[in-house]
Scaffold this motif. Structure first.
Motif, PDB file in Angstrom:
ATOM      1  N   MET A   1       0.776  -1.226   0.000  1.00  0.00           N
ATOM      2  CA  MET A   1       0.000   0.000   0.000  1.00  0.00           C
ATOM      3  C   MET A   1       0.817   1.292   0.000  1.00  0.00           C
ATOM      4  SD  MET A   1      -3.528  -0.572   0.471  1.00  0.00           S
ATOM      5  CE  MET A   1      -4.261  -2.175   0.199  1.00  0.00           C
ATOM      6  N   PRO A   2       2.101   1.275   0.395  1.00  0.00           N
ATOM      7  CA  PRO A   2       2.808   2.562   0.402  1.00  0.00           C
ATOM      8  C   PRO A   2       2.780   3.205  -0.975  1.00  0.00           C
ATOM      9  CG  PRO A   2       4.164   0.850   1.387  1.00  0.00           C
ATOM     10  CD  PRO A   2       2.978   0.172   0.788  1.00  0.00           C
TER      11      PRO A   2
ATOM     12  N   HIS B   1      -5.596  -1.863  -6.391  1.00  0.00           N
ATOM     13  CA  HIS B   1      -5.114  -0.693  -5.640  1.00  0.00           C
ATOM     14  C   HIS B   1      -3.796  -0.184  -6.229  1.00  0.00           C
ATOM     15  CE1 HIS B   1      -4.463   1.666  -1.846  1.00  0.00           C
ATOM     16  NE2 HIS B   1      -3.199   1.455  -2.149  1.00  0.00           N
ATOM     17  N   GLU B   2      -2.855  -1.090  -6.423  1.00  0.00           N
ATOM     18  CA  GLU B   2      -1.542  -0.654  -6.920  1.00  0.00           C
ATOM     19  C   GLU B   2      -1.635  -0.150  -8.361  1.00  0.00           C
ATOM     20  OE1 GLU B   2       0.928  -0.172  -4.952  1.00  0.00           O
ATOM     21  OE2 GLU B   2      -0.031  -1.158  -3.248  1.00  0.00           O
TER      22      GLU B   2
ATOM     23  N   HIS C   1      -2.592   3.386  -8.253  1.00  0.00           N
ATOM     24  CA  HIS C   1      -1.433   4.272  -8.055  1.00  0.00           C
ATOM     25  C   HIS C   1      -0.694   4.468  -9.370  1.00  0.00           C
ATOM     26  CE1 HIS C   1      -1.730   4.753  -3.811  1.00  0.00           C
ATOM     27  NE2 HIS C   1      -1.325   3.550  -3.466  1.00  0.00           N
TER      28      HIS C   1
ATOM     29  N   HIS D   1      -4.096   7.978  -2.303  1.00  0.00           N
ATOM     30  CA  HIS D   1      -4.929   7.331  -1.290  1.00  0.00           C
ATOM     31  C   HIS D   1      -6.137   8.177  -0.917  1.00  0.00           C
ATOM     32  CE1 HIS D   1      -1.285   4.836   0.132  1.00  0.00           C
ATOM     33  NE2 HIS D   1      -2.089   4.079  -0.600  1.00  0.00           N
TER      34      HIS D   1
HETATM   35 ZN   LIG Z   1      -1.460   2.503  -1.637  1.00  0.00          ZN
END
Ligand SMILES: [Zn+2]
Length: 198
Positions: free
Chosen positions: A1-2, A134-135, A138, A144
């Motif tokens: 998630m970062p 999710h990725e 990004h 986020h």
């Molecule tokens: Zn993330």
């Protein structure tokens, strides 16, 4: 998630009146250092198709077998590498893109989630699919949110219920093919993508 992506790749991608064209590549599941399964490649592909389907026809994502031609490069992370996934922007002479790392290993997510995933393969596939989604978000330039309904929701904001985050999606599935019918995105995720594509 970062999130370590400062630039949206949409900015320098091939844009035309017909939309935005990007190519993606998915690592075959062949390396022993990861805990990927062969069929995870399909989950990553479904995630890309879900973003495309949510773009109002503005985003065209084409699969390529050649990593060097891909703007979005999805790798299966090794077991030691972080939680969930990570996305990093890159720039070469000819293209801007993102390296996406998805970790298909539930051991880093605590004994509760690991046990649930071992007991229920569709719960495990849910986590891998939603992490890809999710990725990839990004990679497309989405940041986020603090809204639990969103695929771009970040657990770090309020220590959200991780088990329920994946569990509510899992409950929509009767079999694996149902993943294709349930994008996992919220109305806000779609709206944010379309805003990016304007
Ligand atoms: Zn993330």
């Amino acid at each position: 998630m970062p999130m370590k992506l400062g630039l949206t790749i949409l900015l320098l991608s091939t844009c035309s009146a017909y939309g935005t064209d990007l190519r993606y590549w998915i690592e075959p599941c062949t390396r022993v250092e990861t805990t990927c399964q062969k069929s995870d490649v399909q989950l990553a592909e479904w995630a890309m198709l879900a973003w495309q389907a949510s773009s109002d026809g503005k985003l065209h994502l084409a699969k390529t077998e050649r990593l060097t031609q891909a703007n979005i490069r999805i790798h299966w992370a090794d077991s030691e590498q972080g939680q969930y996934g990570e996305t990093r922007a890159f720039v070469t002479d000819s293209m801007r893109g993102a390296e996406v790392y998805v970790r298909p290993d539930l051991r880093a997510m605590g004994p509760d989630i690991l046990a649930a995933g071992l007991q229920d393969p569709l719960f495990r596939d849910t986590i891998v699919y939603l992490t890809c989604l999710h990725e990839a978000g990004h990679a497309l330039g989405l940041s986020h949110t603090a809204d639990f309904a969103d695929i771009m929701y970040f657990f770090g904001y309020d220590k959200g219920d991780v088990r329920e985050y994946f569990g509510r999606y899992r409950r929509k599935l009767r079999d694996r093919a149902d993943i294709m019918k349930n994008s996992g995105m919220s109305i806000q995720d779609r709206a944010r993508l379309i805003q990016l594509l304007k």
